[in-house]
Enzyme design. Structure first.
Site, PDB file in Angstrom:
ATOM      1  N   THR A  39       0.822  -1.215   0.000  1.00 38.38           N
ATOM      2  CA  THR A  39       0.000   0.000   0.000  1.00 38.38           C
ATOM      3  C   THR A  39       0.859   1.269   0.000  1.00 38.38           C
ATOM      4  O   THR A  39       0.326   2.359  -0.152  1.00 38.38           O
ATOM      5  CB  THR A  39      -0.945   0.035   1.218  1.00 38.38           C
ATOM      6  OG1 THR A  39      -0.150  -0.095   2.396  1.00 38.38           O
ATOM      7  CG2 THR A  39      -1.971  -1.077   1.161  1.00 38.38           C
ATOM      8  N   TYR A 154     -15.331 -10.017   8.965  1.00 36.31           N
ATOM      9  CA  TYR A 154     -14.195 -10.759   8.380  1.00 36.31           C
ATOM     10  C   TYR A 154     -14.623 -12.160   7.921  1.00 36.31           C
ATOM     11  O   TYR A 154     -14.325 -12.571   6.787  1.00 36.31           O
ATOM     12  CB  TYR A 154     -13.087 -10.856   9.427  1.00 36.31           C
ATOM     13  CG  TYR A 154     -11.842 -11.580   8.974  1.00 36.31           C
ATOM     14  CD1 TYR A 154     -10.910 -10.954   8.136  1.00 36.31           C
ATOM     15  CD2 TYR A 154     -11.567 -12.882   9.394  1.00 36.31           C
ATOM     16  CE1 TYR A 154      -9.757 -11.612   7.727  1.00 36.31           C
ATOM     17  CE2 TYR A 154     -10.413 -13.544   8.997  1.00 36.31           C
ATOM     18  CZ  TYR A 154      -9.513 -12.902   8.166  1.00 36.31           C
ATOM     19  OH  TYR A 154      -8.364 -13.562   7.764  1.00 36.31           O
TER      20      TYR A 154
END
Ligand code: NAP
Length: 246
Positions: A39, A154
Site C-alpha cells: 500500500t 471478516y
C-alpha cells in the site's frame, strides 16, 4: 514436478509481509515472474528488494480503489506481459462484537477482502481467456467456515470468497482457467501477533497438530494449486489449519 508455465507473470497482492511475502518468494523461486504489491512506496521498494534476484518487483496498489487496480494491472502488462496467475491475498481485520460493529468497519473489510477479489479478477480475466490459461487463488480463512465471535465482517468476507470462487470456476472452466481457495487456520503473522496472548494460548489447544502454522505452509498449497500437477482442480478449497477444522 513438470512445469510448462514457469515464466508466467504472477500477481500477489499484499506481499510486504506475512503470507503474501511467503507466497511471492515461493513462486519466484519456482520460476514465475512475480509482482508483489504494497500500500506504500516503501513497501513496494522492500518487495522489489527481495524479488529482484528472481526477476520480479513490487508496486503500489490499494485494492480498495478501482483506479489503483486498473493502473497497476496496466503497468504490469506493459512491463512484463499478461498476468496469468492471480493470488488474491491482501486482507484486513476490523474485529468487534456485532452490536458495536460500525458500518464503516463492515465496508472496509468487505471492500478489501471481497470486492477487491471481484475487481482484480475482472481486470485479469480477459487476457486469461485469450490465453486459454489462468490460475486464480483466493486466500480465504478457516473462520469463513466456522464463524468466529467478533469477526462477523471478516468471516463473512472470507466465506463469500469461497462461493465466488466456485461460481467463477464453473464459468471459466472451459477456458482452462482454474479458481480455487486456500483457507489458512491460525498462522504466525503480524495479523495474528496483534491478538492477546490468552486468545492465542486458548486457540492452540484447539489445533490437533498443536502449533500455529507458518506463512510457508500456506505458500506451499498456493504453489501446488497453480502448478500443472493441480490442472484438474478447480472450485475447491484447500484447508491448511493443523486440523483445527475438519
Ligand atoms: P498481514 O500480515 O496483516 O498482511 C496483510 C497484507 O495485505 C499486507 O501486505 C498489506 O499491505 C496488504 N493490504 C492491506 N490492506 C490493503 C489494501 N487496502 N490494498 C492492498 N493491500 C493491502 O496479513 P497476513 O496474516 O499475512 O494475511 C494474509 C491473508 O491471509 C489475508 O487475506 C488474511 O485474511 C488471510 N488469513 C490470515 C490468517 C492468519 O492467521 N494470519 C488466517 C486466515 C487467513 P501493507 O503492508 O502495505 O499494509
Amino acid at each position: 514436478m513438470t512445469e510448462t508455465n514457469d515464466k508466467k507473470v504472477a500477481l500477489v497482492t499484499g506481499a510486504t509481509r506475512g503470507i503474501g511475502k511467503a507466497i511471492a518468494i515461493s513462486l519466484a523461486k519456482a520460476g514465475y515472474i512475480v509482482v508483489g504489491t504494497a500500500t506504500s512506496e516503501a513497501g513496494a521498494k522492500s518487495i522489489s528488494e527481495f524479488l529482484l534476484p528472481y526477476g520480479g518487483y513490487g508496486l503500489v496498489l490499494n485494492v480498495m480503489q478501482k483506479e489503483s487496480i486498473e493502473s497497476t494491472i496496466n503497468e504490469i502488462v506493459k512491463r512484463s506481459g499478461d498476468i496469468l496467475v492471480l493470488i488474491n491475498n491482501a486482507g484486513i481485520t476490523k474485529d468487534g462484537l456485532f452490536l458495536r460493529m460500525s458500518e464503516a468497519d463492515w465496508d472496509a473489510v468487505m471492500d478489501t477482502n471481497m470486492k477487491a477479489v471481484f475487481l482484480l479478477s475482472k481486470a485479469v480475466i480477459r487476457n486469461m481467456t485469450k490465453a486459454r490459461y489462468g490460475r486464480i487463488v483466493n486466500i480465504s480463512s478457516v473462520v469463513g467456515f466456522t464463524g468466529n465471535p467478533g469477526q462477523v465482517n471478516y468471516s463473512s468476507s472470507k466465506a463469500a470468497m469461497v462461493a465466488f470462487s466456485k461460481s467463477l470456476a464453473r464459468e471459466l472452466g472451459s477456458r482452462n482457467i482454474t479458481v480455487n481457495c486456500v483457507a489458512p487456520g491460525f498462522i504466525h503473522t503480524d495479523m495474528t501477533d496483534a491478538l492477546p496472548e490468552q486468545v492465542k494460548q486458548d486457540f492452540i489447544k484447539t489445533i490437533p497438530l498443536n502449533r500455529f502454522g507458518s506463512a510457508e505452509d500456506i505458500a506451499a498449497s498456493v504453489k501446488f494449486l497453480i502448478s500443472d500437477d493441480a490442472s484438474y482442480i478447480t472450485g475447491t478449497t484447500i484447508h491448511v489449519n493443523g486440523g483445527s477444522y475438519m
